[in-house]
Design a protein around this motif. Structure first.
Motif, PDB file in Angstrom:
ATOM      1  N   GLN A   1       0.860  -1.174   0.000  1.00  0.00           N
ATOM      2  CA  GLN A   1       0.000   0.000   0.000  1.00  0.00           C
ATOM      3  C   GLN A   1       0.905   1.236   0.000  1.00  0.00           C
ATOM      4  O   GLN A   1       1.863   1.309   0.782  1.00  0.00           O
ATOM      5  N   PHE A   2       0.572   2.187  -0.867  1.00  0.00           N
ATOM      6  CA  PHE A   2       1.377   3.403  -1.013  1.00  0.00           C
ATOM      7  C   PHE A   2       0.421   4.582  -0.958  1.00  0.00           C
ATOM      8  O   PHE A   2      -0.414   4.748  -1.850  1.00  0.00           O
ATOM      9  N   HIS A   3       0.541   5.381   0.110  1.00  0.00           N
ATOM     10  CA  HIS A   3      -0.399   6.473   0.314  1.00  0.00           C
ATOM     11  C   HIS A   3       0.339   7.782   0.570  1.00  0.00           C
ATOM     12  O   HIS A   3       1.323   7.816   1.321  1.00  0.00           O
ATOM     13  N   MET A   4      -0.152   8.846  -0.058  1.00  0.00           N
ATOM     14  CA  MET A   4       0.373  10.199   0.152  1.00  0.00           C
ATOM     15  C   MET A   4      -0.761  11.063   0.676  1.00  0.00           C
ATOM     16  O   MET A   4      -1.853  11.087   0.095  1.00  0.00           O
ATOM     17  N   MET A   5      -0.492  11.758   1.780  1.00  0.00           N
ATOM     18  CA  MET A   5      -1.513  12.602   2.403  1.00  0.00           C
ATOM     19  C   MET A   5      -0.830  13.630   3.297  1.00  0.00           C
ATOM     20  O   MET A   5       0.330  13.449   3.673  1.00  0.00           O
ATOM     21  N   PRO A   6      -1.510  14.721   3.656  1.00  0.00           N
ATOM     22  CA  PRO A   6      -0.905  15.671   4.602  1.00  0.00           C
ATOM     23  C   PRO A   6      -0.630  14.973   5.929  1.00  0.00           C
ATOM     24  O   PRO A   6      -1.483  14.262   6.459  1.00  0.00           O
TER      25      PRO A   6
END
Length: 255
Positions: free
Chosen positions: A135-140
């Motif tokens: 799983q690869f997630h980008m978020m503030p």
């Protein structure tokens, strides 16, 4: 929930507290979206991938040009009506219409922070249920990248978009995935076409149930070294000594 993400949200974001403007055309020309797809393909090599909160599916479409069986899901009726990939469908992250372990990669780009408190636990369950690989997630992430210090100020700025619900530190996000058996790989992936604060590069998680493959460690290190060299050349007009340049130093020197 879908009503929050209508045409105005994407096409004239100032009305909704977002930075979107003419998303339909601008997203197709956005070099960052292509770089995300290209980098995912080169480093993670997914056979079948799912993007959570894909909007019209621009990254999905790019991934499909690399022969990845890429799918996307988004809550917005408007975005799905204007989809640019046939495998984009309307839906919510807490009820994913896929079999267990169907994807070897599930990823998101500034989407998970939009989950509401009411559905977040089921959404984390579902996202993890359909994933058999990374799983690869980008978020503030508060206290990471451009969100270090002045917590109150950062929260105020982020909440100009009222659909920003989950605004926490990196460890909070890691805890959510660890509870579903996904552990931090310790790998970070840098992007050349990031924003001025290298937010996508510094506010991200790559998690997996399995030990990270040595091939990925080597590939990510090589990739990040190339990105650092390219950024140094762009910022300084010349490569650093021996190309021994790091994203953290660049961010500190050119903040």
């Amino acid at each position: 929930m879908s009503d929050n993400y209508d045409e105005s949200y994407y096409q004239n974001g100032a009305e909704r507290g977002t930075q979107y403007n003419d998303y339909l055309e601008g997203s197709k020309l956005n070099r960052t979206y292509f770089e995300i797809a290209e980098t995912i393909f080169e480093l993670l090599r997914p056979r079948r991938a799912l993007e959570i909160g894909c909007a019209t599916g621009v990254i999905v479409s790019h991934l499909r040009t690399f022969d990845v069986d890429a799918h996307g899901i988004d809550v917005s009726d408007w975005a799905v009506e204007h989809r640019v990939a046939p495998t984009v469908q309307q839906g919510t992250a807490d009820t994913l219409p896929f079999e267990d372990g169907y994807f070897d990669l599930v990823y998101s780009v500034h989407a998970l922070e939009h989950l509401t408190a009411e559905i977040k636990d089921k959404a984390f369950d579902e996202v993890s249920r359909v994933c058999s690989g990374y799983q690869f997630h980008m978020m503030p992430m508060l206290e990471s990248g451009p969100y270090v210090g002045d917590r109150f100020g950062h929260l105020l700025n982020l909440r100009t978009d009222p659909t920003h619900h989950l605004l926490y530190e990196r460890n909070w996000w890691l805890t959510q995935f660890e509870a579903r058996g996904f552990r931090d790989t310790g790998v970070s992936i840098s992007f050349i076409h990031d924003n001025a604060h290298y937010e996508l590069s510094s506010c991200q998680l790559l998690v997996s149930r399995e030990e990270v493959a040595p091939e990925l460690l080597r590939a990510a290190a090589t990739h990040n070294h190339k990105v650092a060299g390219a950024l140094s050349l762009a910022l300084n007009g010349k490569p650093g000594p021996g190309l021994d340049v790091h994203i953290a130093r660049l961010r500190a020197e050119h903040a």
